[in-house]
Scaffold this motif. Structure first.
Motif, PDB file in Angstrom:
ATOM      1  N   VAL A  39      -2.974  -7.713   2.563  1.00 52.42           N
ATOM      2  CA  VAL A  39      -3.744  -6.529   2.194  1.00 52.42           C
ATOM      3  C   VAL A  39      -4.929  -6.944   1.327  1.00 52.42           C
ATOM      4  O   VAL A  39      -6.032  -6.421   1.477  1.00 52.42           O
ATOM      5  N   GLY A  40      -4.721  -7.925   0.451  1.00 47.93           N
ATOM      6  CA  GLY A  40      -5.821  -8.443  -0.363  1.00 47.93           C
ATOM      7  C   GLY A  40      -6.923  -9.059   0.485  1.00 47.93           C
ATOM      8  O   GLY A  40      -8.115  -8.888   0.210  1.00 47.93           O
ATOM      9  N   ALA A  41      -6.535  -9.748   1.550  1.00 44.33           N
ATOM     10  CA  ALA A  41      -7.523 -10.343   2.458  1.00 44.33           C
ATOM     11  C   ALA A  41      -8.319  -9.248   3.176  1.00 44.33           C
ATOM     12  O   ALA A  41      -9.536  -9.396   3.381  1.00 44.33           O
ATOM     13  N   LEU A  42      -7.661  -8.173   3.560  1.00 45.37           N
ATOM     14  CA  LEU A  42      -8.353  -7.048   4.178  1.00 45.37           C
ATOM     15  C   LEU A  42      -9.418  -6.499   3.226  1.00 45.37           C
ATOM     16  O   LEU A  42     -10.579  -6.314   3.612  1.00 45.37           O
ATOM     17  N   ILE A  43      -9.028  -6.259   2.001  1.00 44.01           N
ATOM     18  CA  ILE A  43      -9.949  -5.697   1.008  1.00 44.01           C
ATOM     19  C   ILE A  43     -11.084  -6.677   0.710  1.00 44.01           C
ATOM     20  O   ILE A  43     -12.242  -6.264   0.577  1.00 44.01           O
ATOM     21  N   ALA A  44     -10.778  -7.972   0.619  1.00 40.84           N
ATOM     22  CA  ALA A  44     -11.816  -8.968   0.346  1.00 40.84           C
ATOM     23  C   ALA A  44     -12.820  -9.032   1.494  1.00 40.84           C
ATOM     24  O   ALA A  44     -14.026  -9.165   1.275  1.00 40.84           O
ATOM     25  N   ARG A  45     -12.334  -8.936   2.721  1.00 43.80           N
ATOM     26  CA  ARG A  45     -13.210  -9.031   3.896  1.00 43.80           C
ATOM     27  C   ARG A  45     -14.050  -7.775   4.072  1.00 43.80           C
ATOM     28  O   ARG A  45     -15.203  -7.822   4.432  1.00 43.80           O
ATOM     29  N   ASP A  46     -13.431  -6.614   3.835  1.00 44.13           N
ATOM     30  CA  ASP A  46     -14.127  -5.345   4.040  1.00 44.13           C
ATOM     31  C   ASP A  46     -13.647  -4.352   2.975  1.00 44.13           C
ATOM     32  O   ASP A  46     -12.691  -3.612   3.202  1.00 44.13           O
ATOM     33  N   GLU A  54      -5.560  10.825  -2.277  1.00 36.60           N
ATOM     34  CA  GLU A  54      -4.798  11.108  -3.488  1.00 36.60           C
ATOM     35  C   GLU A  54      -4.853  12.590  -3.801  1.00 36.60           C
ATOM     36  O   GLU A  54      -5.874  13.247  -3.575  1.00 36.60           O
ATOM     37  N   LEU A  55      -3.764  13.091  -4.328  1.00 36.59           N
ATOM     38  CA  LEU A  55      -3.671  14.475  -4.781  1.00 36.59           C
ATOM     39  C   LEU A  55      -3.116  14.428  -6.199  1.00 36.59           C
ATOM     40  O   LEU A  55      -2.011  13.913  -6.412  1.00 36.59           O
ATOM     41  N   ASP A  56      -3.896  14.895  -7.132  1.00 36.85           N
ATOM     42  CA  ASP A  56      -3.507  14.845  -8.547  1.00 36.85           C
ATOM     43  C   ASP A  56      -3.101  13.434  -8.970  1.00 36.85           C
ATOM     44  O   ASP A  56      -2.113  13.244  -9.687  1.00 36.85           O
ATOM     45  N   GLY A  57      -3.832  12.438  -8.483  1.00 37.44           N
ATOM     46  CA  GLY A  57      -3.586  11.050  -8.855  1.00 37.44           C
ATOM     47  C   GLY A  57      -2.451  10.372  -8.106  1.00 37.44           C
ATOM     48  O   GLY A  57      -2.182   9.196  -8.314  1.00 37.44           O
ATOM     49  N   LYS A  58      -1.772  11.105  -7.211  1.00 38.21           N
ATOM     50  CA  LYS A  58      -0.651  10.541  -6.446  1.00 38.21           C
ATOM     51  C   LYS A  58      -1.132  10.133  -5.064  1.00 38.21           C
ATOM     52  O   LYS A  58      -1.839  10.885  -4.385  1.00 38.21           O
ATOM     53  N   LEU A  59      -0.734   8.945  -4.627  1.00 32.86           N
ATOM     54  CA  LEU A  59      -1.055   8.463  -3.289  1.00 32.86           C
ATOM     55  C   LEU A  59      -0.283   9.296  -2.270  1.00 32.86           C
ATOM     56  O   LEU A  59       0.951   9.333  -2.293  1.00 32.86           O
ATOM     57  N   VAL A  60      -1.013   9.990  -1.377  1.00 29.12           N
ATOM     58  CA  VAL A  60      -0.365  10.845  -0.382  1.00 29.12           C
ATOM     59  C   VAL A  60      -0.739  10.470   1.051  1.00 29.12           C
ATOM     60  O   VAL A  60      -0.175  11.020   1.994  1.00 29.12           O
ATOM     61  N   GLY A  61      -1.682   9.529   1.227  1.00 32.72           N
ATOM     62  CA  GLY A  61      -2.069   9.137   2.579  1.00 32.72           C
ATOM     63  C   GLY A  61      -2.888   7.864   2.587  1.00 32.72           C
ATOM     64  O   GLY A  61      -3.533   7.523   1.583  1.00 32.72           O
ATOM     65  N   THR A  62      -2.830   7.152   3.704  1.00 29.83           N
ATOM     66  CA  THR A  62      -3.620   5.927   3.878  1.00 29.83           C
ATOM     67  C   THR A  62      -4.183   5.873   5.292  1.00 29.83           C
ATOM     68  O   THR A  62      -3.638   6.473   6.227  1.00 29.83           O
ATOM     69  N   LEU A  63      -5.261   5.133   5.418  1.00 35.10           N
ATOM     70  CA  LEU A  63      -5.829   4.823   6.718  1.00 35.10           C
ATOM     71  C   LEU A  63      -6.689   3.575   6.568  1.00 35.10           C
ATOM     72  O   LEU A  63      -7.492   3.482   5.647  1.00 35.10           O
ATOM     73  N   ILE A  64      -6.484   2.625   7.468  1.00 35.01           N
ATOM     74  CA  ILE A  64      -7.388   1.476   7.538  1.00 35.01           C
ATOM     75  C   ILE A  64      -8.416   1.802   8.608  1.00 35.01           C
ATOM     76  O   ILE A  64      -8.057   2.070   9.760  1.00 35.01           O
ATOM     77  N   ALA A  65      -9.675   1.791   8.214  1.00 36.63           N
ATOM     78  CA  ALA A  65     -10.800   2.064   9.111  1.00 36.63           C
ATOM     79  C   ALA A  65     -11.556   0.752   9.291  1.00 36.63           C
ATOM     80  O   ALA A  65     -12.497   0.458   8.556  1.00 36.63           O
ATOM     81  N   GLY A  66     -11.113  -0.040  10.243  1.00 35.93           N
ATOM     82  CA  GLY A  66     -11.673  -1.370  10.442  1.00 35.93           C
ATOM     83  C   GLY A  66     -12.894  -1.366  11.346  1.00 35.93           C
ATOM     84  O   GLY A  66     -12.893  -0.754  12.410  1.00 35.93           O
TER      85      GLY A  66
END
Length: 174
Positions: A39-46, A54-66
């Motif tokens: 995951v760190g490599a993904l973030i470093a690359r893009d 996030e909703l009220d600071g809570k993680l509620v969803g994710t999506l990788i848009a490559g």
């Protein structure tokens, strides 16, 4: 319509542990070979590829848009089970599609497990269609590292766990 107060932002290295835990809880067919380094490599690359809702600071969803410079790919669309059907997946997809449009992409593709019929309905509602003339061909590149089949609801086994985006309908582990 999106849940009031949902904010979408780019993930960063400080989010990695939470994202990995979230995928185990909320994503169906999660690749059991996920690691902080990957995951760190993904973030470093893009740095803009990992979208977090996030909703009220809570993680509620994710999506990788490559974006690879040629094609727009969607992976790991997942919504926390307690927050589904509130527009969070739609909000994440809109953010990804806006990102892709800025690059001049003409189409986005998503990997969805064949047996994840609840996700099929969600992707269809978002305007995506299955492309039956295409199939996914996979080759393992690391000796001794085999993929674990994704566990689907009711104990069904689907594609290998490397599959990507899931709207988070059903439980398993994208």
């Amino acid at each position: 319509m999106a849940e009031f107060g949902v904010k979408v932002r780019n993930g960063n290295k400080s989010d990695i542990k939470d994202v990995l835990g979230f995928w185990v809880e909320a994503a169906e067919g999660t690749d059991r070979h996920d690691s902080p380094a990957k995951v760190g490599a993904l973030i470093a690359r893009d740095p803009e590829s990992l979208l977090l809702a996030e909703l009220d600071g809570k993680l509620v969803g994710t999506l990788i848009a490559g974006w690879d410079g040629w094609r727009a790919h969607l992976y790991r669309l997942a919504v926390h089970p307690s927050y589904r059907r509130r527009g969070i997946g739609t909000t994440l997809l809109a953010a990804a599609e806006a990102r892709f449009a800025a690059f001049g992409a003409f189409r986005a593709d998503a990997m969805v497990l064949h047996d994840n019929t609840l996700a099929h309905h969600a992707w269809s509602a978002a305007g995506y269609t299955r492309q039956p003339e295409w199939g996914r061909w996979v080759k393992h590149l690391l000796p001794g590292v085999a993929e674990v089949p994704a566990q689907l609801p009711e104990g069904r086994v689907g594609e290998t766990g490397v599959a990507g985006p899931h709207l988070g309908h059903g439980r398993g582990g994208a």
